[in-house]
Design an enzyme around this catalytic site. Structure first.
Site, PDB file in Angstrom:
ATOM      1  N   ARG A  58      54.883  44.306 -38.965  1.00 52.29           N
ATOM      2  CA  ARG A  58      53.644  43.576 -39.231  1.00 52.29           C
ATOM      3  C   ARG A  58      53.040  43.867 -40.593  1.00 52.29           C
ATOM      4  O   ARG A  58      52.507  42.971 -41.249  1.00 52.29           O
ATOM      5  CB  ARG A  58      52.632  43.908 -38.140  1.00 52.29           C
ATOM      6  CG  ARG A  58      53.033  43.282 -36.840  1.00 52.29           C
ATOM      7  CD  ARG A  58      52.140  43.722 -35.716  1.00 52.29           C
ATOM      8  NE  ARG A  58      52.513  42.981 -34.514  1.00 52.29           N
ATOM      9  CZ  ARG A  58      52.008  43.224 -33.319  1.00 52.29           C
ATOM     10  NH1 ARG A  58      51.134  44.183 -33.151  1.00 52.29           N
ATOM     11  NH2 ARG A  58      52.382  42.503 -32.291  1.00 52.29           N
ATOM     12  N   HIS A  89      47.309  42.191 -38.210  1.00 55.00           N
ATOM     13  CA  HIS A  89      48.344  41.326 -37.644  1.00 55.00           C
ATOM     14  C   HIS A  89      48.502  40.133 -38.571  1.00 55.00           C
ATOM     15  O   HIS A  89      47.517  39.552 -39.003  1.00 55.00           O
ATOM     16  CB  HIS A  89      47.919  40.864 -36.245  1.00 55.00           C
ATOM     17  CG  HIS A  89      49.024  40.226 -35.466  1.00 55.00           C
ATOM     18  ND1 HIS A  89      49.552  39.009 -35.810  1.00 55.00           N
ATOM     19  CD2 HIS A  89      49.716  40.640 -34.376  1.00 55.00           C
ATOM     20  CE1 HIS A  89      50.517  38.703 -34.953  1.00 55.00           C
ATOM     21  NE2 HIS A  89      50.635  39.675 -34.075  1.00 55.00           N
ATOM     22  N   GLN A 125      46.186  48.426 -38.642  1.00 54.60           N
ATOM     23  CA  GLN A 125      47.128  47.316 -38.731  1.00 54.60           C
ATOM     24  C   GLN A 125      46.446  45.959 -38.781  1.00 54.60           C
ATOM     25  O   GLN A 125      45.579  45.663 -37.968  1.00 54.60           O
ATOM     26  CB  GLN A 125      48.054  47.344 -37.506  1.00 54.60           C
ATOM     27  CG  GLN A 125      49.070  46.210 -37.501  1.00 54.60           C
ATOM     28  CD  GLN A 125      50.106  46.410 -36.417  1.00 54.60           C
ATOM     29  OE1 GLN A 125      49.895  46.075 -35.269  1.00 54.60           O
ATOM     30  NE2 GLN A 125      51.224  46.985 -36.781  1.00 54.60           N
ATOM     31  N   ARG A 151      52.314  50.267 -36.400  1.00 52.95           N
ATOM     32  CA  ARG A 151      52.845  50.115 -35.056  1.00 52.95           C
ATOM     33  C   ARG A 151      53.754  48.903 -34.957  1.00 52.95           C
ATOM     34  O   ARG A 151      53.472  47.862 -35.538  1.00 52.95           O
ATOM     35  CB  ARG A 151      51.695  49.960 -34.060  1.00 52.95           C
ATOM     36  CG  ARG A 151      52.140  49.654 -32.657  1.00 52.95           C
ATOM     37  CD  ARG A 151      50.984  49.616 -31.679  1.00 52.95           C
ATOM     38  NE  ARG A 151      50.083  48.496 -31.840  1.00 52.95           N
ATOM     39  CZ  ARG A 151      50.366  47.243 -31.471  1.00 52.95           C
ATOM     40  NH1 ARG A 151      51.533  46.946 -30.937  1.00 52.95           N
ATOM     41  NH2 ARG A 151      49.476  46.286 -31.634  1.00 52.95           N
ATOM     42  N   LEU A 174      44.471  35.746 -32.269  1.00 58.09           N
ATOM     43  CA  LEU A 174      45.863  36.039 -32.528  1.00 58.09           C
ATOM     44  C   LEU A 174      46.826  34.950 -32.089  1.00 58.09           C
ATOM     45  O   LEU A 174      46.700  34.406 -31.000  1.00 58.09           O
ATOM     46  CB  LEU A 174      46.211  37.300 -31.744  1.00 58.09           C
ATOM     47  CG  LEU A 174      47.174  38.220 -32.414  1.00 58.09           C
ATOM     48  CD1 LEU A 174      46.569  38.710 -33.702  1.00 58.09           C
ATOM     49  CD2 LEU A 174      47.460  39.377 -31.496  1.00 58.09           C
ATOM     50  N   HIS A 189      43.726  44.181 -36.420  1.00 59.64           N
ATOM     51  CA  HIS A 189      44.311  44.095 -35.082  1.00 59.64           C
ATOM     52  C   HIS A 189      44.384  45.416 -34.332  1.00 59.64           C
ATOM     53  O   HIS A 189      44.035  45.481 -33.156  1.00 59.64           O
ATOM     54  CB  HIS A 189      45.713  43.505 -35.216  1.00 59.64           C
ATOM     55  CG  HIS A 189      46.418  43.286 -33.912  1.00 59.64           C
ATOM     56  ND1 HIS A 189      45.836  42.576 -32.888  1.00 59.64           N
ATOM     57  CD2 HIS A 189      47.634  43.669 -33.473  1.00 59.64           C
ATOM     58  CE1 HIS A 189      46.673  42.543 -31.864  1.00 59.64           C
ATOM     59  NE2 HIS A 189      47.766  43.211 -32.182  1.00 59.64           N
ATOM     60  N   PHE A 242      61.261  40.997 -30.858  1.00 52.62           N
ATOM     61  CA  PHE A 242      59.950  41.263 -31.451  1.00 52.62           C
ATOM     62  C   PHE A 242      60.160  41.982 -32.778  1.00 52.62           C
ATOM     63  O   PHE A 242      61.186  42.621 -32.981  1.00 52.62           O
ATOM     64  CB  PHE A 242      59.102  42.131 -30.504  1.00 52.62           C
ATOM     65  CG  PHE A 242      57.877  41.426 -30.018  1.00 52.62           C
ATOM     66  CD1 PHE A 242      57.947  40.530 -28.973  1.00 52.62           C
ATOM     67  CD2 PHE A 242      56.639  41.641 -30.620  1.00 52.62           C
ATOM     68  CE1 PHE A 242      56.823  39.867 -28.531  1.00 52.62           C
ATOM     69  CE2 PHE A 242      55.516  40.983 -30.180  1.00 52.62           C
ATOM     70  CZ  PHE A 242      55.591  40.087 -29.139  1.00 52.62           C
ATOM     71  N   GLU A 248      53.190  37.401 -32.058  1.00 51.06           N
ATOM     72  CA  GLU A 248      54.466  37.548 -32.734  1.00 51.06           C
ATOM     73  C   GLU A 248      55.581  36.865 -31.944  1.00 51.06           C
ATOM     74  O   GLU A 248      56.637  36.558 -32.481  1.00 51.06           O
ATOM     75  CB  GLU A 248      54.754  39.052 -32.836  1.00 51.06           C
ATOM     76  CG  GLU A 248      55.702  39.451 -33.894  1.00 51.06           C
ATOM     77  CD  GLU A 248      55.615  40.971 -34.108  1.00 51.06           C
ATOM     78  OE1 GLU A 248      54.496  41.474 -34.291  1.00 51.06           O
ATOM     79  OE2 GLU A 248      56.651  41.618 -34.091  1.00 51.06           O
TER      80      GLU A 248
END
Lengths: 251, 578
Positions: free
Chosen positions: B281, B237, B235, B393, B247, B351, B115, B250
């Protein structure tokens, strides 16, 4: 952009005690790229502008995960497209001039709260009856040390995909909640963590299912056909096996 | 109606349910949710939960903590990050023990995958750290925790909307709530209250958040004098489905998906040579927007809604079907394309809130730079700010945050309520809430809230979005203030009391407006670029002036700002390159 005109016949009901009935609405120039719920948003904007009360419907994530939305569209739970929650149904599934009859998920065990919203807390009570693992398999690292084959994990996961929307109940001629209950029992029953309580779990959950007023399976397979997550009726077979073992032999 | 509990948890996502699970072992616990618990937005988390199990390759909690700190552009409190990553391991085993069906390796161990921003040995290269249950990890966590709470006989109050928190003499006494089914007002008196109401992506026009993500907890707290921390860090995304914001996990890039511009170029090679498409991100989102602005989006018209391609065509049907089934389904459903045959059109979508109600590592709410706490008031999950996410994050750290700090808060509550004084009824505790609701429902002539919601979301998206500058944000603050004064005239059109969704939406709008204001003001005043907060007029990070957390106090129509120190006791802040 393609647009269509629609006639909607929507079930309107103030609350569970009030009498309900169909109201007819005309909608013009609906983009076929819209989702079904966006189409209802457009209707509600129109109603609000006319000073009328908007149609109440459950929705939240609008991406097929939360399980909030759901309605019968021309008699089919979540509409004519397979493996879809209502929020994922798009207007490209319809043609201009279509009449859509939109009703709540009906069941003895799902009281209507308002318009298309129903009370599905009966499903939660089935989980409360025993849909959990209460015996810890051990401390910490042990968990990771119980090897589970990828195939078993996969099968458990397929059952755990249930979002509790209630389409299985609404599409069953007998109002059965067996696909829902079977999925929960199958998920836990396949994993080593779920073994200790397996039989008692099935017995308790099935008993609660009856108590809520859900009906029994007569193998119509409508639930499997309309489950948005594609859960198989094999989970009902698994449930029945665990249930009979539980009732015949006890723990 | 007045209810008495030891512990009241507001919100039934991952953090709320985990806290309830711990608290209910030793106290009479109620969970209030505006939804049904299993509908909570935790269920939408797709990709995974990270923990340095080291099941598929070498890993350590310290590497994980370092990645979290660096990913957060050094605005992370570092001891808190160590707690997060050390307790991650046990947290995953606990979930596993309770029946969560994780994906498995061929040997039967919990499988792990890559990730963004997660690396081995302090940034050397990507590491497989995310445990997952297909792309339904959040759904599985939610189901598992809900089952466990039921087992512990937690009392669930479903479809109850919080409107106020009762604080007296420096301690929390309960909450005021509207029952949506009847419109009735309830007071829940409690020794301890935990807010776990999740995010507030609905302040933005394009968001991956559900309709219910309206920041009710932070807004309620802010109106009662509790500051909100680091609200300027929001954030985006990088990969939302074009036009919808839904979404695309990821995990698609984790499995090898590649971002391409209109020339088919893998443009992340220019922005992040080491981690490429798996950079954190904020970097990927900015890279996409930079491409779009340079006319390298797929349409090439430089407009803010232009997009790029996420190419998964080379992954093969087997990988897509086995590891990313929901993603393939999303593409077929929403776009009418199959990711095996065609690239997915994506653009950044709002996000996750890094900021929120400030807490210590036990989930206790902290109200100033000295760390003063309010007895009995807790927060956890996205609505809280510990802070383990800092300015940005990392993917899979949100589920982890819920589990680790939800559990810690629940454990602390279980101890605290043992000796805490019994909740005392507070006279007229519901006065403020009643005045608010009564005004909305008084039947007077007034507009409904739809237009205000729309204007707020567009303003925030355009002016307080991925790229920010002083001129735009000043306008945004004025516009939000104007919308807040217009809000004073709105009225519920449907004055029936049962299941009044119109009323719920107006309560939520009030919350969103307050949070928009706090976010915009906090962002306007932070004159640097750090993590998700990217200023065109201040493009550099400025540790000398700005290595500090913002504390924003909503005081009527004003926002007062204060700041508190960041814990950098382990790693010296360094430039953040990947």
């Amino acid at each position: 952009m393609k647009t269509i005109d629609l006639t909607l016949k929507i079930w309107r009901q103030k609350n569970n005690d009030a009498l309900g009935g169909f109201e007819t609405y005309l909608l013009r120039d609906i983009s076929t790229d819209m989702s079904f719920l966006e189409m209802l948003d457009v209707l509600n904007e129109q109603l609000t502008a006319e000073g009328k009360i908007p149609v109440a419907f459950d929705h939240d994530c609008r991406e097929g995960i939360c399980g909030s939305c759901g309605a019968m569209v021309n008699g089919i739970a979540h509409g004519p497209v397979k493996l879809n929650n209502l929020c994922q149904l798009h207007m490209r599934a319809f043609n201009s001039g279509d009449t859509l009859v939109i009703e709540p998920f009906r069941s003895r065990a799902f009281p209507i709260r308002k318009d298309l919203m129903v009370d599905r807390s009966a499903l939660d009570r089935i989980i409360q009856a025993g849909g959990y693992v209460s015996v810890n398999t051990g401390g910490g690292v042990d968990g990771n040390a119980i090897p589970i084959s990828s195939e078993t994990a996969e099968l458990a996961m397929d059952s755990a995909a249930c979002v509790g929307c209630g389409a299985c109940v609404a599409s069953c001629p007998n109002d059965a909640a067996m696909l829902f209950t079977g999925a929960k029992i199958t998920q836990l029953g396949l994993l080593p963590q779920g073994q200790p309580e397996r039989k008692e779990r099935a017995r308790a959950m099935v008993t609660q299912m009856d108590k809520e007023g859900f009906g029994f399976c007569s193998n119509e397979r409508e639930c499997q056909a309309q489950c948005p997550k594609g859960i198989s009726i094999r989970s009902i077979a698994r449930m029945n096996r665990d249930f009979f073992r539980g009732s015949l032999f006890g723990e | 109606m007045i209810h008495n509990f030891d512990t009241v948890i507001v919100g039934s996502g991952g953090a709320g349910l985990y806290a309830a699970l711990e608290a209910s072992a030793r106290s009479k616990t109620a969970v209030l949710s505006k939804l049904y618990p299993i509908r909570s937005h935790t269920g939408a988390a797709q990709g995974g939960i990270s923990a340095a199990l080291g099941n598929v390759e070498e890993d350590s909690a310290q590497w994980h903590a370092f990645d979290t700190v660096k990913g957060g552009d050094y605005l992370v409190d570092q001891q808190a990050a160590m707690i997060l990553t050390e307790e991650a391991i046990q947290a995953v085993y606990d979930l596993e023990n309770r029946g969560l069906p994780f994906n498995r390796t061929p040997e039967g161990r919990i499988d792990q995958r890559r990730f963004g921003g997660h690396t081995r040995n302090f940034g050397e290269g990507p590491v497989r750290r995310a445990c997952y249950a297909a792309d339904r990890t959040g759904h599985m966590i939610l189901q598992t925790l809900y089952q466990q709470c039921i087992k512990n006989e937690v009392s669930f109050f479903d479809e109850f909307q919080v409107v106020d928190v009762i604080i007296e003499d420096g301690s929390c006494r309960g909450v005021v709530v509207v029952e949506l089914a009847t419109g009735e007002m309830h007071i829940f008196a409690a020794k301890a209250v935990l807010f776990a109401t999740g995010g507030f992506g609905r302040i933005f026009k394009i968001t991956s958040n559900a309709y219910a993500n309206t920041g009710d907890g932070p807004a309620v707290c802010a109106r009662r004098g509790i500051p909100l921390e680091d609200m300027e860090f929001y954030q985006f995304h990088p990969t939302g489905i074009m036009g919808l914001g839904i979404l695309i996990s990821e995990a698609v890039r984790g499995e090898g998906g590649i971002l391409r511009n209109r020339d088919g170029e893998r443009f992340m090679e220019r922005y992040s040579p080491t981690l490429l498409d798996l950079a954190p991100r904020d970097i990927v989102a900015r890279s996409i927007l930079t491409e779009v602005r340079a006319g390298q989006g797929i349409r090439g018209d430089r407009r803010i809604d232009d997009y790029v391609h996420l190419d998964a065509t080379h992954l093969g049907k087997e990988v897509l079907d086995a590891k990313l089934p929901d993603i393939s389904g999303f593409c077929r459903t929403y776009l009418g394309i199959d990711p095996i045959d065609a690239p997915i059109p994506v653009l950044p979508t709002a996000h996750y809130a890094m900021g929120g109600i400030p807490t210590d590592v036990h989930g206790r709410v902290v109200i100033d730079r000295e760390g003063t706490i309010i007895d009995g008031l807790y927060a956890a999950g996205e609505c809280a700010c510990v802070s383990v996410h800092g300015a940005n994050r990392l993917g899979t750290n949100s589920l982890l945050d819920l589990i680790v700090f939800g559990r810690r808060a629940g454990q602390h509550i279980a101890e605290y309520v043992k000796d805490a004084p019994a909740p005392r009824p507070v006279a007229d505790a519901d006065e403020f809430a009643r005045a608010w609701i009564d005004r909305l429902l008084d039947g007077a002539d007034g507009p409904h809230g739809g237009a205000i919601t729309d204007e707020m979301q567009v303003t925030m998206m355009e002016k307080v979005g991925i790229y920010r500058n002083k001129a735009d944000m000043s306008v945004a603050v004025d516009q939000i203030q104007e919308l807040r004064s217009r809000y004073q005239t709105v009225r519920v059109q449907d004055t029936g009391s049962r299941f009044n969704t119109d009323l719920l939406e107006l309560i939520e709008l009030g919350n969103l407006l307050d949070l928009s204001l706090v976010t915009a003001v906090s962002a306007l005043h932070r004159e640097e670029s750090r993590g998700a907060h990217s200023r065109e007029d201040f493009p550099e990070r400025d540790d000398d002036t700005w290595l500090k957390h913002t504390l924003a106090y909503l005081e009527g129509d004003e926002v007062r700002l204060d700041y508190k120190a960041v814990d950098t006791s382990i790693w010296e802040p360094k430039p953040r390159t990947y």
